[in-house]
Write a protein that holds these residues in place. Sequence first.
Motif, short mmCIF file in Angstrom:
data_model
loop_
_atom_site.label_atom_id
_atom_site.label_comp_id
_atom_site.label_asym_id
_atom_site.label_seq_id
_atom_site.Cartn_x
_atom_site.Cartn_y
_atom_site.Cartn_z
N ASP A 208 0.61 6.68 -0.01
CA ASP A 208 -0.53 6.55 0.90
C ASP A 208 -0.61 5.09 1.35
OD1 ASP A 208 -2.85 6.44 2.28
OD2 ASP A 208 -4.16 7.02 0.61
N THR B 72 -4.17 2.76 1.94
CA THR B 72 -5.03 2.16 0.93
C THR B 72 -4.22 1.57 -0.23
OG1 THR B 72 -5.23 4.32 -0.12
CG2 THR B 72 -7.02 3.66 1.35
N LEU B 73 -4.79 0.55 -0.86
CA LEU B 73 -4.20 -0.06 -2.05
C LEU B 73 -4.90 0.51 -3.29
CD1 LEU B 73 -4.29 -3.89 -1.22
CD2 LEU B 73 -2.22 -2.52 -1.42
N THR B 74 -4.13 1.05 -4.21
CA THR B 74 -4.70 1.38 -5.52
C THR B 74 -4.79 0.09 -6.32
OG1 THR B 74 -2.51 1.73 -6.44
CG2 THR B 74 -3.61 3.66 -5.52
N ALA C 115 0.82 -1.22 0.00
CA ALA C 115 0.00 0.00 0.00
C ALA C 115 0.85 1.27 0.00
CB ALA C 115 -0.94 -0.01 1.20
N LYS C 116 2.08 1.17 0.51
CA LYS C 116 2.86 2.40 0.66
C LYS C 116 3.52 2.88 -0.64
CE LYS C 116 7.16 0.39 2.60
NZ LYS C 116 7.70 -0.19 1.41
N GLU D 227 -1.38 -1.23 -6.97
CA GLU D 227 -0.77 -1.86 -5.79
C GLU D 227 -1.41 -3.22 -5.50
OE1 GLU D 227 0.40 2.32 -3.49
OE2 GLU D 227 -1.53 1.38 -3.14
N ASP E 54 2.56 4.29 -3.37
CA ASP E 54 2.22 5.62 -3.90
C ASP E 54 2.24 6.69 -2.82
OD1 ASP E 54 0.01 4.92 -2.45
OD2 ASP E 54 -1.43 5.69 -3.90
CA LIG Z 1 -1.33 3.22 -1.58
#
Ligand SMILES: [Ca+2]
Length: 98
Positions: A24, A27-29, A19-20, A32, A22
Motif C-alpha cells: 500500500d 500510507t506508511l505503517t 510506503a510501498k 515503514e 507492504d
Molecule cells: Ca505502506
Amino acid sequence: MTAMENSMESLIVTFHRYAKDDGDKRTLTKKELKKLLETELPNFLKAQNNPKIVDSIMTDLDLNKDDKLDFEEFIPLIAGLSMACEKCYNLSLKKGKK
Ligand SMILES: [Ca+2]
Ligand SMILES: [Ca+2]
C-alpha cells in the motif's frame, strides 16, 4: 526544475519509496516510517536519543488513528524538522559572524 521543485519531488518520491513496502504505497505503517527515519534522517533519530521516538511520532501525526501515515499526515513532520533546522541554521550563521 528549480531546487525547490526538486526538494518537493524528492519528498514525494521518498515517501512512496518507503510506503510501498507492504503493497500500500499511499500510507506508511510504523515499520515503514521507522525504516524511512533510520535511512533518511539518521541524525535526527540519533539526536532524539529516545527508543520510543517512532511510536511517539506516529501517535502525534496519525490524525485519523488508523496506525498509518498518509502523505498529508507525514508532511507536518518534515515541516517541523525544517523549522528546527532553520533555527539551527540561523544560530550557526550568527556564530559564524563573530
Ligand atoms: Ca505502506
Ligand atoms: Ca493516518
